[in-house]
Structure formats: structure tokens, C-alpha cells
Enzyme design. Sequence first.
Site, PDB file in Angstrom:
ATOM      1  N   LYS A  49     -39.244  34.957  10.978  1.00 22.29           N
ATOM      2  CA  LYS A  49     -40.858  35.734  12.330  1.00 22.29           C
ATOM      3  C   LYS A  49     -40.105  37.115  11.482  1.00 22.29           C
ATOM      4  O   LYS A  49     -38.890  37.323  11.689  1.00 22.29           O
ATOM      5  CB  LYS A  49     -40.746  35.356  13.361  1.00 22.29           C
ATOM      6  CG  LYS A  49     -41.700  34.028  13.749  1.00 22.29           C
ATOM      7  CD  LYS A  49     -42.858  33.687  13.211  1.00 22.29           C
ATOM      8  CE  LYS A  49     -43.659  32.201  13.685  1.00 22.29           C
ATOM      9  NZ  LYS A  49     -42.769  31.363  13.025  1.00 22.29           N
TER      10      LYS A  49
ATOM     11  N   SER B 269     -46.298  29.798   8.076  1.00 23.93           N
ATOM     12  CA  SER B 269     -46.702  30.824   9.400  1.00 23.93           C
ATOM     13  C   SER B 269     -46.574  32.848   8.871  1.00 23.93           C
ATOM     14  O   SER B 269     -46.794  33.102   9.308  1.00 23.93           O
ATOM     15  CB  SER B 269     -45.875  30.769  10.615  1.00 23.93           C
ATOM     16  OG  SER B 269     -44.770  30.841  10.529  1.00 23.93           O
TER      17      SER B 269
END
Length: 299
Positions: free
Chosen positions: A125, A88
Site C-alpha cells: 500500500k 487494490s
Amino acid sequence: MFNTLTNFIFPPTMTHNYYQSTLPSAIRLLERSGLRPMVCDTRVPLSSCPVRCGMPAEPGNSPADYVLLPKTLVGSYPEMFIPVMGNSMIDAGYEDGDRLRVAFGMEPRDGDNVLACIDGECTVKTLFTDEDGQHWLVPRNDNYHAILLTADMDVRILGCVTGIEKNTPRTPARDCLRAIRRTKQDMTARQPLTEAQVDDVLRAVGPEIVLARQWYAVMRAMKDMQVPAAANSRTFCLRVRSVLPAHGHLPTVKELQRMAVQSFSKPVALWNAANAPVSGTRFEEYLSIARKTLVAMGR
């Protein structure tokens, strides 16, 4: 090779006597060469549990090992190297097997890549606050959705990613394919040279040639552009002789074949002065002729 480095790091793995006698003199030698040697004498934990760059995962607690770093490179915050899983964050350069260097307790800012714990599970993230004041954890892969941080979540920002240690330096396949497709499109878009245009190029570059073997630079440049007249040495020699019969330095097959070695056997873009059949100003002359040939072809 070493004069291109700004830091040269010695691991303290040698014997005590070696460390006390030989190492200091080696460090002084490196310093005189303009380097900044440092001894790796500070342990930074290496996590036994990888953190997912995908869906959140449970965090690990115990370090599996330690990475040695110079003390001056270790900040004031507790740090740990944590292996990466998932994709991701692929556009941030984080790939499976890489190790992220995370500083725990560092105050994050918008745009920082962070190690976050959401309801007891960890993920990496990018932290960001939108125009409405809402906080998000944003992936760096369009195949994943951003995570909106809400009041009903137990969210802790454990630390900020301060560095990355690549498992194996590699270029992503999609980047290679993108560059190749772009080149193929450009090659397809180019109109092939007509016979008359090839002759015009030979006439334009001919005055640059003062040695018969320098025609090799012309042939190689034409070959890079897939000009049929430069498909092989014999065909090229015949073409030059037919266009410039009175030239004082006409090419021969033998001379051209002698030059097709080392980096000269590759496309002009890959020619390397350190690995070429000629050196110094001779190399620059060949390179200049090849480039002028490409310009004359409109490439």
C-alpha cells in the site's frame, strides 16, 4: 532500433570463451553507438510467495528463483522481486502477475509504496500521514478502504517498492473504454457537414492539389469524418468533378484506389512515413493536404 536505447544489458549466459573474446568487442561497439551496455551478473531473489495488493496475506520466506541484474543497478539495500496479487493498487499500475522490486530496510517517506506486515500478514500500500498525525496504508483503488495504523497493531514496514516489472504490457480496459466513449461523444456532438459545406471544403483544398492522386488525401480525411461523399472512390470522384469541373488535376477511381494501401489505407492519424505508398516530401505533401482538409471541415 538500438540507437533509441539508453541501456543494453547482456546476460552472462554464453560460454567462457565467448564471454572472454566476443563480448568485450560487442560492448565496445555498443558504447561507440552511444549506448551503455552492462552485464547482468548480480542475482536478486524472486519470491515464491506473491504479495497481495488487496487484503493482507502471509509472507513467504524462500525465494523461488533469482533475477540477474547488472551490479551497478543493484542498490545498497537487500532487494527482492515479489509477484503481485489483487487489484487494490491498480491505479499505481500494479496488476496481477507483475513483479515488484522491493528494497528491504529502506526508510519510507510519505507517498512511498511500501511492503508492510500487519499482525503477521503482508500487503503493498501507499504509506501516508494525515493532518492529525495518524499513519495510514492507502490503496490505489476507490473500491478499497485505507488502513489506519493503530497502537494495538503489530506493524512493520519491511521495504519500499523501487520498481515494477510488468507481466505483459497492457492498457487497462477501463482506460480504453474511457477514451472510446469520449471519442464517440465528440463524434455525436459534431454536426454532420451539409452538402454545401462539403462543396466548400473541396473548393478550399482544391488549389493544394497538383497531382490527381493527391485527392486521395482529401477523400481519406473526409472518410475519417464519415462524410457520405467520401464513402468510396467513385462517389468522391463524381463529387469533385461536379464541384470543380475545370480543375487541372481531377481524380480518377483507379488513381485513388492505387493509393489506398499500406498505412494510407488507415485513418490519417495512423499514417506512417515508414509504411506508406509515397515517401519523403511526397508523404509530407499528402499529410499536409489531409490535415488542411480536416481543418477546412472544422475538425
